[in-house]
Design an enzyme around this catalytic site. Sequence first.
Site, PDB file in Angstrom:
ATOM      1  N   ASP A  98       0.843  -1.192   0.000  1.00 47.76           N
ATOM      2  CA  ASP A  98       0.000   0.000   0.000  1.00 47.76           C
ATOM      3  C   ASP A  98       0.881   1.246   0.000  1.00 47.76           C
ATOM      4  OD1 ASP A  98      -2.411   1.349  -0.040  1.00 47.76           O
ATOM      5  OD2 ASP A  98      -2.552   1.444   2.145  1.00 47.76           O
ATOM      6  N   TYR A 131       1.069   5.738  -0.620  1.00 48.97           N
ATOM      7  CA  TYR A 131       0.607   6.936   0.085  1.00 48.97           C
ATOM      8  C   TYR A 131       0.766   8.079  -0.917  1.00 48.97           C
ATOM      9  CZ  TYR A 131       0.426   9.760   4.484  1.00 48.97           C
ATOM     10  OH  TYR A 131       0.088  10.588   5.537  1.00 48.97           O
ATOM     11  N   HIS A 172      -3.871  13.952   0.451  1.00 50.05           N
ATOM     12  CA  HIS A 172      -4.119  13.096   1.618  1.00 50.05           C
ATOM     13  C   HIS A 172      -2.968  13.215   2.616  1.00 50.05           C
ATOM     14  CE1 HIS A 172      -5.246   9.645   4.052  1.00 50.05           C
ATOM     15  NE2 HIS A 172      -4.090   9.072   3.790  1.00 50.05           N
ATOM     16  N   ARG A 192       1.081  17.328  12.624  1.00 48.68           N
ATOM     17  CA  ARG A 192       2.182  18.306  12.579  1.00 48.68           C
ATOM     18  C   ARG A 192       1.701  19.534  11.809  1.00 48.68           C
ATOM     19  NH1 ARG A 192       3.919  13.473  10.919  1.00 48.68           N
ATOM     20  NH2 ARG A 192       3.568  14.178   8.789  1.00 48.68           N
ATOM     21  N   GLU A 205     -10.676   3.704   3.517  1.00 47.47           N
ATOM     22  CA  GLU A 205      -9.764   4.473   2.670  1.00 47.47           C
ATOM     23  C   GLU A 205     -10.133   4.186   1.222  1.00 47.47           C
ATOM     24  OE1 GLU A 205      -5.672   3.628   3.824  1.00 47.47           O
ATOM     25  OE2 GLU A 205      -5.753   5.268   5.282  1.00 47.47           O
ATOM     26  N   GLU A 233      -9.272   3.888  -2.310  1.00 46.98           N
ATOM     27  CA  GLU A 233      -7.998   3.690  -3.009  1.00 46.98           C
ATOM     28  C   GLU A 233      -8.209   3.008  -4.357  1.00 46.98           C
ATOM     29  OE1 GLU A 233      -4.727   2.124  -0.861  1.00 46.98           O
ATOM     30  OE2 GLU A 233      -5.319   3.037   1.045  1.00 46.98           O
ATOM     31  N   ASP A 269      -9.108   0.177   1.922  1.00 46.24           N
ATOM     32  CA  ASP A 269      -8.075  -0.204   2.885  1.00 46.24           C
ATOM     33  C   ASP A 269      -8.540   0.223   4.280  1.00 46.24           C
ATOM     34  OD1 ASP A 269      -5.591  -1.061   3.846  1.00 46.24           O
ATOM     35  OD2 ASP A 269      -4.785   0.964   3.698  1.00 46.24           O
ATOM     36  N   ARG A 310      -7.916   3.781  13.262  1.00 44.61           N
ATOM     37  CA  ARG A 310      -6.996   4.907  13.476  1.00 44.61           C
ATOM     38  C   ARG A 310      -6.412   4.933  14.883  1.00 44.61           C
ATOM     39  NH1 ARG A 310      -5.861   5.838   8.330  1.00 44.61           N
ATOM     40  NH2 ARG A 310      -7.657   6.513   7.116  1.00 44.61           N
ATOM     41  N   GLN A 339      -3.810   2.220  15.031  1.00 44.58           N
ATOM     42  CA  GLN A 339      -2.703   2.650  14.162  1.00 44.58           C
ATOM     43  C   GLN A 339      -1.828   3.699  14.846  1.00 44.58           C
ATOM     44  OE1 GLN A 339      -4.155   4.266  10.460  1.00 44.58           O
ATOM     45  NE2 GLN A 339      -2.126   4.629   9.614  1.00 44.58           N
ATOM     46  N   TYR A 344       2.191   2.543  15.438  1.00 51.52           N
ATOM     47  CA  TYR A 344       2.931   2.659  14.171  1.00 51.52           C
ATOM     48  C   TYR A 344       4.377   3.126  14.290  1.00 51.52           C
ATOM     49  CZ  TYR A 344       2.797   7.767  13.478  1.00 51.52           C
ATOM     50  OH  TYR A 344       2.997   9.112  13.569  1.00 51.52           O
ATOM     51  N   LYS A 370      -4.315  -2.038  10.261  1.00 52.78           N
ATOM     52  CA  LYS A 370      -4.612  -2.148   8.836  1.00 52.78           C
ATOM     53  C   LYS A 370      -4.893  -3.585   8.400  1.00 52.78           C
ATOM     54  CE  LYS A 370      -3.438   2.085   7.389  1.00 52.78           C
ATOM     55  NZ  LYS A 370      -4.244   2.922   6.499  1.00 52.78           N
ATOM     56  N   THR A 373      -8.971  -5.878   3.973  1.00 56.79           N
ATOM     57  CA  THR A 373      -8.896  -4.936   2.853  1.00 56.79           C
ATOM     58  C   THR A 373      -9.844  -5.462   1.781  1.00 56.79           C
ATOM     59  OG1 THR A 373      -6.566  -4.545   3.356  1.00 56.79           O
ATOM     60  CG2 THR A 373      -7.348  -3.785   1.217  1.00 56.79           C
ATOM     61  N   THR A 376      -4.855   6.391  -0.025  1.00 54.73           N
ATOM     62  CA  THR A 376      -6.106   7.153  -0.082  1.00 54.73           C
ATOM     63  C   THR A 376      -6.049   8.217  -1.172  1.00 54.73           C
ATOM     64  OG1 THR A 376      -6.370   6.799   2.272  1.00 54.73           O
ATOM     65  CG2 THR A 376      -7.683   8.551   1.293  1.00 54.73           C
ATOM     66  N   GLU A 398      -9.593  12.367   7.440  1.00 57.06           N
ATOM     67  CA  GLU A 398      -9.467  13.679   6.810  1.00 57.06           C
ATOM     68  C   GLU A 398     -10.775  14.465   6.867  1.00 57.06           C
ATOM     69  OE1 GLU A 398      -7.518  11.960   3.042  1.00 57.06           O
ATOM     70  OE2 GLU A 398      -7.452  14.118   2.766  1.00 57.06           O
TER      71      GLU A 398
HETATM   72 MN    MN Z   1      -4.131   2.755   2.718  1.00 56.50          MN
END
Ligand code: MN
Length: 443
Positions: free
Chosen positions: A142, A144, A149, A158, A213, A215, A247, A251, A254, A258, A267, A271, A374, A388
């Site tokens: 997968d 990114y 996104h 951040r 997600e 995708e 996907d 959260r 995760q 992570y 994750k 899927t 995503t 998001e």
């Molecule tokens: Mn994904």
Amino acid sequence: MKPVLDETHDSKVQSWVESANVASSDFPIQNLPFGVFRRRDAGTGARVGVAIGDRILDLHGMQSEGLLAEESVRLSANACASDSLNPLMSLGAGPRRALRRRLHAILRQDAPASDRQAAARHLAAQTDVDMLLPAVVGDYTDFYASIFHATNVGKLFRPDNPLLPNYKYIPIGYHGRASSLVPTGTPVRRPSGQTRDGEADPKFGPTKALDYELELGFFVSTGNPLGETIPIREAEEHIFGICLVNDWSARDIQSWEYQPLGPFLGKSFATSLSPWVVTMEALAPFRTAAFARADGDPAPLPYLFGQSDQEQGGLNLWLEVSLLSVRMREAGIAPVVLGRSNFRDMYWTMAQMLTHHASNGCNLRAGDLLASGTVSGADKTARGCLLELTSRGKDPVTLPTEEQRKFLEDGDEVILRGTCEREGFRRIGLGSCRGAILPASAI
Ligand code: MN
């Protein structure tokens, strides 16, 4: 390789399978996606087929009756006598293109009567079959690849520095879990896992932040031997076609697990895939330039820079995610669209993701699945996940029933769709990818 337009893209051609000529059909004769199905009535095993309107043409049946015996398609037709698309995928682009042209000739309105009669015996209604996973996926990766996104998600964690310094250089990815790939319609069990609320002690329990997600996935056709690479100019020849990928993500699991090694149990619980693989040939009319990088962005490093990829490596494909809650279903309310985005807005092309994946000598194999990450866009309506869309639950969405959603609730069904449109060409679609949430198992 530049996408080639031929008679199979001619928008004036119709099929003798009438349902394929309905404007709203995802599967006109210009599409011809491959999938694996099992008839519910006949007790037959899994078979390879091609979608045409609301029917499936059984390629195993065609092949075993000697209806695809011409020299040009013998290899690919034999590969369709299988319970997965892997043998066809492993043949590469040439045999796949030959088979597409032959199937197009058989299914067009003015096909010889003998072809029509023979093929008609091998048509099944899509409502009479179960669609299975299209391939035995050895490895699932997968990416990114949406900068929108990545920026939106990065801002949640951040605000001053949303994009990490590697983003514009590396198609960021991680190794997913192939064993939990499921076909459309398979219910998804709410996972349990470790989470940590602020500074409190971590605990184990059902996720409270279950997300989808939106995708796009693409399948590897011929792979590369271990230790060898795939040059960007050859990358598209190694791609079979695309499907929709949901996907699913927990959260809260995760975000606690992570660091420092990346996504894991947040994750790998499931899927979902759409069942029809739309080939690179079918997509030819909808190819477009790669994403235009902003002034000041670095150019892709030479191994990720292909002239043809820059000119035609993008894909004008609309993707859509909608949600249907239990109360909406009971009230007869249609699914509500939560996000609509376009694949041409991806920062990295499929070819760049594939070339990068093999750039260290990692061997890709026929049937491997690479997913884009995503797919989001610049607009607020173009957000491909709830993380998001609701800013991590801060701004819940309101459904037509006045229910609110920060994340998914039990019983919610998520539906993905994808369509390609271009003036002068027949619209084609990817079908749908559906999945509904089951309550967590007792701990
Ligand atoms: Mn994904």
